[in-house]
Design a protein around this motif. Structure first.
Motif, short mmCIF file in Angstrom:
data_model
loop_
_atom_site.label_atom_id
_atom_site.label_comp_id
_atom_site.label_asym_id
_atom_site.label_seq_id
_atom_site.Cartn_x
_atom_site.Cartn_y
_atom_site.Cartn_z
N ASN A 38 0.85 -1.18 0.00
CA ASN A 38 0.00 0.00 0.00
C ASN A 38 0.89 1.24 0.00
O ASN A 38 1.89 1.29 0.72
CB ASN A 38 -0.88 0.03 1.26
CG ASN A 38 -1.86 -1.13 1.25
OD1 ASN A 38 -2.80 -1.14 0.48
ND2 ASN A 38 -1.62 -2.11 2.10
N GLY A 41 -7.15 2.29 1.04
CA GLY A 41 -7.25 2.33 2.48
C GLY A 41 -6.86 3.65 3.08
O GLY A 41 -6.43 4.58 2.38
N ARG A 101 -8.89 -0.83 5.20
CA ARG A 101 -8.87 -0.84 3.74
C ARG A 101 -9.92 -1.81 3.21
O ARG A 101 -10.32 -2.76 3.88
CB ARG A 101 -7.50 -1.19 3.20
CG ARG A 101 -7.01 -2.59 3.55
CD ARG A 101 -7.09 -3.52 2.34
NE ARG A 101 -6.60 -4.84 2.64
CZ ARG A 101 -7.38 -5.90 2.78
NH1 ARG A 101 -8.67 -5.80 2.71
NH2 ARG A 101 -6.86 -7.08 3.02
#
Length: 171
Positions: free
Chosen positions: A94, A132, A149
């Protein structure tokens, strides 16, 4: 929803490309951190309730992108949950654009990619995309945070929501 994720990801890529690269006069501090995570994993699979989940994360500040406001933080993680006959594991990356809202308290959001291993309920392994948000507090070397997320998988077979708290160490 996938269009929204793709649009958000494309916007972040375009914005990142337009931001200045880290100059030679700006010292780079990677802020490496390792954290243990625990929380709740809720899949969209019928007959499977939300389950306790755990994981581990390694995170670092981006070495190339130097936004005018905030910074980009990369979080690589492994997560696992086993409940109601379904065993789920993911590996994820991420990239959150984070902002310091108070001294050592950072809020962020951004897209990610991952891979889901599913065992049970005739589910298939699948690549995934996600979006997220995170909140992290650093105090010297200690780190505590919260993240959530939503993850879309190919064929929508194992779409899921993951919310975790994390405790770790910043080097």
């Amino acid at each position: 929803m996938r269009r929204l994720l793709l649009s958000a990801t494309a916007a972040m890529i375009v914005l990142a490309a337009a931001l200045p690269a880290r100059g030679g006069d700006a010292p780079y501090d990677p802020n490496w951190a390792v954290a243990l995570k625990g929380g709740v994993w809720d899949s969209d699979i019928k007959g499977v309730d939300a389950a306790a989940a755990y994981g581990v994360e390694i995170s670092v500040d981006d070495p190339l992108i130097d936004p005018v406001i905030g910074k980009v933080r990369h979080m690589m993680s492994f997560n696992h949950a086993d409940h109601d006959g379904l065993d789920l594991s993911t590996v994820e990356w991420n990239a959150h654009w984070v902002f310091e809202t108070h001294r050592d308290f950072w809020l962020g959001a951004g897209p990610g990619i991952g891979y889901v291993w599913a065992d049970g309920h005739n589910m298939d392994n699948s690549p995934a995309a996600q979006f997220g948000m995170s909140a992290t507090y650093f105090h010297d070397h200690a780190m505590v945070g919260f993240e959530t997320r939503y993850q879309w998988t190919s064929g929508d077979s194992t779409d899921n929501w993951l919310t975790m708290v994390k405790v770790g160490y910043r080097f």
